[in-house]
Design an enzyme around this catalytic site. Structure first.
Site, PDB file in Angstrom:
ATOM      1  N   ASN A  66      -6.800  -9.880  -6.843  1.00 47.75           N
ATOM      2  CA  ASN A  66      -6.714 -10.583  -5.554  1.00 47.75           C
ATOM      3  C   ASN A  66      -7.997 -11.324  -5.176  1.00 47.75           C
ATOM      4  O   ASN A  66      -7.987 -12.143  -4.275  1.00 47.75           O
ATOM      5  CB  ASN A  66      -6.350  -9.590  -4.441  1.00 47.75           C
TER       6      ASN A  66
ATOM      7  N   CYS B 272      -8.923  -6.738   2.836  1.00 45.42           N
ATOM      8  CA  CYS B 272      -8.944  -5.333   3.249  1.00 45.42           C
ATOM      9  C   CYS B 272     -10.347  -4.768   3.312  1.00 45.42           C
ATOM     10  O   CYS B 272     -10.579  -3.756   3.943  1.00 45.42           O
ATOM     11  CB  CYS B 272      -8.127  -4.488   2.297  1.00 45.42           C
TER      12      CYS B 272
ATOM     13  N   HIS C  68       4.503  -9.918   2.862  1.00 48.85           N
ATOM     14  CA  HIS C  68       3.700 -10.912   3.599  1.00 48.85           C
ATOM     15  C   HIS C  68       2.865 -11.822   2.714  1.00 48.85           C
ATOM     16  O   HIS C  68       2.290 -12.795   3.187  1.00 48.85           O
ATOM     17  CB  HIS C  68       2.848 -10.224   4.685  1.00 48.85           C
TER      18      HIS C  68
ATOM     19  N   SER D 130       4.644  -6.932  -2.129  1.00 54.47           N
ATOM     20  CA  SER D 130       4.578  -7.008  -0.675  1.00 54.47           C
ATOM     21  C   SER D 130       5.251  -8.273  -0.146  1.00 54.47           C
ATOM     22  O   SER D 130       5.197  -9.328  -0.798  1.00 54.47           O
ATOM     23  CB  SER D 130       3.096  -7.028  -0.298  1.00 54.47           C
TER      24      SER D 130
ATOM     25  N   GLN E 243      -0.065  -9.905  -6.267  1.00 54.67           N
ATOM     26  CA  GLN E 243      -0.523 -11.304  -6.325  1.00 54.67           C
ATOM     27  C   GLN E 243       0.172 -12.115  -7.419  1.00 54.67           C
ATOM     28  O   GLN E 243      -0.207 -13.267  -7.658  1.00 54.67           O
ATOM     29  CB  GLN E 243      -2.051 -11.362  -6.506  1.00 54.67           C
TER      30      GLN E 243
ATOM     31  N   THR F  34       0.843  -1.203   0.000  1.00 54.07           N
ATOM     32  CA  THR F  34       0.000   0.000   0.000  1.00 54.07           C
ATOM     33  C   THR F  34       0.880   1.255   0.000  1.00 54.07           C
ATOM     34  O   THR F  34       0.613   2.221  -0.725  1.00 54.07           O
ATOM     35  CB  THR F  34      -0.940  -0.019   1.231  1.00 54.07           C
TER      36      THR F  34
ATOM     37  N   THR G 270      15.274   4.627   9.072  1.00 54.76           N
ATOM     38  CA  THR G 270      16.080   3.410   9.208  1.00 54.76           C
ATOM     39  C   THR G 270      15.322   2.201   8.662  1.00 54.76           C
ATOM     40  O   THR G 270      14.149   1.993   8.983  1.00 54.76           O
ATOM     41  CB  THR G 270      16.466   3.188  10.687  1.00 54.76           C
TER      42      THR G 270
END
Ligand code: PLP
Length: 376
Positions: free
Chosen positions: A148, A322, A200, A198, A178, A70, A236
């Site tokens: 998705n 989501c 995850h 992404s 995806q 995102t 960081t």
């Protein structure tokens, strides 16, 4: 519990988690520090960046790390505004974007940009309809690669090539969340300027994402600070999560062909089992990605079936993670009825899922059909 919600998120691979732990408890230097521990952390970042760049066949310098897809989409889309100075204020996108893109585009619209959303209802003519809209005012095209909710694959290669021929000044952003690490993607051969993905979704921890910015692409930098990630995402770096992302990307890339074969096996088996059930409709036609299968069970709302399956040991989803229980409208914009979207569940695979788990899942769905219809 049998987990069939891998399009929402995935289990972290053990070697990825092991390295993350090591980065937290032993190699915990700051990559910007000049001492040995800092250099080690920098090495870890470089190695992860290389693994990610290898998946996409691009240069390491073209990858920046973010906190999630995102954030990557936001950097890409709002950064692209710089380009509207040279062209115009028109964006072309699709009606089946994930909220990360859809909501950014709504913001543009509120600010007076013109937005055209192409529906892939007529898949054959999708590219043609999109390319027809490209003109000298178009500064950005943003497309999802694999949807998705049902795994629909959009022809990003063809769209990018033809759009750039018509207007070489526009930028093309693709949401590859995806498809990243799941199907081959060679960005060196595609006319794509920006791509978001992404960690995850590919067995890395939550809290890390990536953005591909093609060499020479000029986009606005919207955050200011210590200059990390070429100033697109200063602050960081999340070294443990990034290190794990690199490991997960490398492992998934090496296993990609084998995994795809496994997904086809699972999808074909699932489809062959449910096609005789006249009250189950498949919303992921042939040609969709094999690891996401969307089905509607007539007369039973998604949430009701989801909870029934959960009670019986199966985790599935009722659409995009989501959007929660709210329906996104994506299936309707592909031409499915509201009733069909309201009764849809998404079954998404990992390589850990087996044929016998699919058999058990289908049995559970069919038990649910008998029980829940009676209670409706
Ligand atoms: N794009 C697509 C297609 C997705 O499926 C998701 C997550 O569900 C995202 C973007 C957002 O990813 P993240 O959770 O990393 O922000």
């Amino acid at each position: 519990m049998y987990y069939f919600d891998n399009a929402a998120t995935t289990k972290v691979l053990k070697p990825a988690a092991d390295l993350a732990l090591k980065c937290m408890t032993q190699m915990y230097g700051n990559p910007s520090s000049l001492h040995k521990m800092g250099l080690k952390a920098e090495e870890i970042l470089d190695s992860a960046r290389k693994s990610i760049a290898d998946v996409l066949n691009c240069e390491q310098g073209e990858i920046i790390f973010t906190s999630c897809a995102t954030e990557s989409v936001n950097i890409a889309l709002f950064g692209s505004r710089k380009n509207s100075k040279h062209t115009g204020k028109k964006i072309i996108t699709t009606s089946i974007e994930h909220a990360s893109t859809a909501k950014c585009v709504e913001k543009f619209e509120e600010q007076g940009y013109s937005v055209v959303r192409i529906s892939p209802k007529d898949v054959e003519n999708f590219s043609k309809s999109l390319i027809n809209e490209v003109d000298e005012k178009t500064f950005l095209i943003s497309l999802i690669h694999v949807n998705n909710e049902n795994g629909l694959i959009l022809p990003i290669e063809e769209v990018a090539k033809k759009a750039k021929l018509k207007n070489p000044n526009l930028l093309i952003h693709v949401d590859i969340v995806q498809s990243f690490c799941k199907m081959p993607l060679d960005l060196s051969k595609l006319e794509i300027d920006l791509a978001s993905f992404s960690g995850h979704k590919i067995n890395a921890p939550k809290g890390v994402g990536g953005l591909y910015i093609r060499k020479g692409t000029k986009i606005l930098k919207r955050s200011f600070g210590g200059g990390q990630e070429n100033n697109f995402r200063p602050g960081t770096e999340a070294v443990p999560a990034i290190a794990a992302f690199g490991v997960a990307a490398k492992i998934n890339r090496e296993r990609m062909d084998e995994s795809l074969k496994h997904y086809y096996l699972l999808k074909n088996h699932l489809v062959s089992k449910i096609k005789y059930n006249s009250d189950i409709y498949i919303n992921s036609p042939a040609g969709c990605a094999p690891y996401i299968v969307n089905v509607s069970i007539r007369g039973i709302r998604s949430e009701i079936m989801l909870h029934f399956l959960e009670q019986n040991g199966f985790i599935v989803s009722s659409g995009s993670a989501c959007s929660g229980s709210r329906k996104s409208g994506v299936l309707q914009s592909m031409g499915y009825s509201k009733a069909r979207e309201d009764c849809s569940i998404r079954i998404s695979f990992s390589t850990q899922n087996t044929i016998s788990q699919i058999d058990m899942l289908v049995d559970a769905i069919e038990q649910g059909q008998k029980k829940l219809i009676k209670s409706c």
